[in-house]
Design a protein around this motif. Structure first.
Motif, PDB file in Angstrom:
ATOM      1  N   ARG A 325       6.886  -0.989   4.777  1.00 26.85           N
ATOM      2  CA  ARG A 325       5.858  -0.193   4.116  1.00 26.85           C
ATOM      3  C   ARG A 325       6.375   1.217   3.795  1.00 26.85           C
ATOM      4  NH1 ARG A 325       0.454  -1.810   4.542  1.00 26.85           N
ATOM      5  NH2 ARG A 325       0.141  -3.762   5.676  1.00 26.85           N
ATOM      6  N   ASP A 328       9.173   1.263   1.133  1.00 23.27           N
ATOM      7  CA  ASP A 328       8.667   1.101  -0.228  1.00 23.27           C
ATOM      8  C   ASP A 328       8.048   2.404  -0.741  1.00 23.27           C
ATOM      9  OD1 ASP A 328       9.494  -1.518  -0.163  1.00 23.27           O
ATOM     10  OD2 ASP A 328       7.487  -2.352   0.180  1.00 23.27           O
ATOM     11  N   ARG A 329       7.346   3.123   0.142  1.00 21.93           N
ATOM     12  CA  ARG A 329       6.748   4.389  -0.277  1.00 21.93           C
ATOM     13  C   ARG A 329       7.826   5.430  -0.599  1.00 21.93           C
ATOM     14  NH1 ARG A 329       2.228   5.735   4.186  1.00 21.93           N
ATOM     15  NH2 ARG A 329       1.945   7.584   2.812  1.00 21.93           N
ATOM     16  N   ASP A 332       9.388   4.706  -3.859  1.00 21.31           N
ATOM     17  CA  ASP A 332       8.501   5.073  -4.962  1.00 21.31           C
ATOM     18  C   ASP A 332       8.430   6.585  -5.166  1.00 21.31           C
ATOM     19  OD1 ASP A 332       7.917   2.461  -5.522  1.00 21.31           O
ATOM     20  OD2 ASP A 332       6.050   2.416  -4.377  1.00 21.31           O
ATOM     21  N   GLU A 334       7.638   9.019  -2.743  1.00 18.22           N
ATOM     22  CA  GLU A 334       6.726   9.819  -1.925  1.00 18.22           C
ATOM     23  C   GLU A 334       7.513  10.751  -1.004  1.00 18.22           C
ATOM     24  OE1 GLU A 334       2.735   9.190   0.833  1.00 18.22           O
ATOM     25  OE2 GLU A 334       3.593   7.509  -0.308  1.00 18.22           O
TER      26      GLU A 334
END
Length: 428
Positions: A325, A328-329, A332, A334
């Motif tokens: 999780r 992936d953030r 992306d 973040e």
């Protein structure tokens, strides 16, 4: 070494659990500066029990009040052997005297913890500590009063080991429901493992003979409490089963082995450790969650029994899912940093709400609770970091508590899927 009262009271999340208290209402938060944040605007909930994300452990049998009362009585009997006050005439060494006094005080506080505990299992664990603290003080005073030796305390500990071995011989993996069996048998395994793996007190070597005798007394009493409670819980569980209940050992063993294999497979697929980047929070966050996942797989096969291995499997799967999780953030784009106090409140709200939701959504709450306890503890640790801040702080000072909140959120959100996979493994 004895756990200090301050440290003990800082850890509000216990393994397992059924009770969650979540966020308080929050006002709008504006900031006077883009560079600094007033610490008074940050969450300060360490003294607010209603706002702490406590996960309280329970078991699907009732622990009798009379048994808890016996544990309290044992503690009070030990404390009753002490003089009304410790003076310099009794124990001339001020440091040693302070250790005995603090142990007696801690024993009383643990009794109070037990009386206000949210579950009887939590109360039982507090009373294990109460007994050991009281015995530290009583054994130390016994050295002063009648010259009880270290050898005598060691002999007493050997008797506890014999009782632990007897429980180990009697322990059969009976059960009908695999999840309940995991929880009960893991508890027995952990009690026995403590005694087997801790033959000597864990404190630093003392040159003072009184403290050495006191530590042996504490160590022996805690081991005795673990064996007594392990025996009691095992007998209660066995009595709760129908007469024709069979062994579930093969089910637990097969499931544990399958989960270890799965964690090892996921470990082999992990990318290399991240190299330090320009954004320290992102790098540290990714490094820590990857390390937690890798460690959970590395040590998955080292548990003291099949039931504990299954629980470790649930924790490990949650670690790997949490890593995915957060990875992936990060991929992306973040950054996870904060600019104002409201961002910190939002991060905490998400973490607490994630723990609450995970407990509701997990297919079996019993499997979820031990894993969610770690997420709850991360939230409490972040709360305590924030509470120590004074004046104005730069946003970068908040990186560590933010990392804890983000990690707790990712781990909690991963728990239902992890528990479902474990449940499928147990019932296939």
């Amino acid at each position: 070494m004895r756990e200090t009262s301050a440290t003990r009271r800082g850890v509000l999340a216990a393994a397992g659990g059924a009770l969650l208290a979540g966020c308080s209402g929050l006002d709008e938060f504006g900031e006077s500066s883009d560079e600094e944040i007033r610490s008074s605007r940050l969450p300060d909930l360490t003294d607010d029990g209603e706002s702490q994300p406590v996960v309280v452990e329970t078991m699907p049998i009732e622990i009798e009040r009379t048994v808890l009362a016996e544990r309290v009585q044992r503690t009070t009997d030990l404390l009753a052997t002490l003089p009304m006050s410790f003076g310099a005439d009794d124990v001339p060494n001020g440091y040693v005297r302070k250790q005995l006094i603090e142990a007696a005080e801690d024993a009383s506080e643990y009794i109070q913890d037990a009386r206000t505990a949210q579950s009887r299992l939590t109360a039982m664990r507090s009373l294990q500590r109460a007994r050991s603290e009281a015995r530290f003080a009583a054994a130390g005073w016994g050295f002063v009063e009648d010259g009880t030796t270290e050898t005598a305390r060691q002999s007493e500990h050997e008797a506890v080991i014999e009782d632990a071995n007897a429980l180990r011989s009697d322990h059969a993996y009976l059960g009908e429901d695999p999840v309940e069996a995991v929880l009960f048998h893991a508890e027995v395994e952990q009690h026995l493992a403590f005694v087997a793996e801790n033959r000597y007190p864990s404190g630093s070597v003392n040159t003072d003979e009184l403290l050495t005798v006191a530590e042996w007394g504490e160590h022996t009493e805690y081991a005795r409490a673990r064996v007594d409670d392990g025996r009691y819980l095992y007998d209660r569980f066995r009595e709760s089963l129908p007469a024709d209940a069979g062994s579930i050992e093969e089910t637990l063993t097969t499931a544990g082995e399958s989960l270890v294999d799965e964690l090892q497979r996921r470990r082999s697929d992990l990318p290399a450790e991240p190299t330090e980047g320009d954004h320290e929070l992102v790098w540290r966050l990714r490094y820590r969650v990857r390390d937690a996942a890798e460690s959970s797989a590395r040590y998955a096969g080292d548990e003291p029994g099949a039931a504990s291995t299954v629980l470790r499997g649930a924790e490990g799967l949650a670690d790997f899912l949490a890593y995915e999780r957060i990875r992936d953030r990060i991929d992306d784009g973040e950054q996870f940093g904060v600019e104002e106090a409201a961002d910190v409140h939002d991060a905490r709200d998400q973490a607490v709400e994630s723990v609450r939701t995970a407990l509701d959504e997990s297919p079996r709450a019993g499997l979820a609770r031990p894993v969610l306890a770690d997420a709850a503890q991360q939230i409490v640790a972040a709360d305590e970091e924030l509470a120590r801040l004074r004046g104005t702080v730069r946003p970068a000072r908040l990186d560590d508590p933010i990392r804890r909140y983000v990690t707790a959120t990712a781990r909690a959100r991963s728990v239902p899927a992890a528990c479902q996979e474990v449940l499928d493994t147990l019932t296939q």
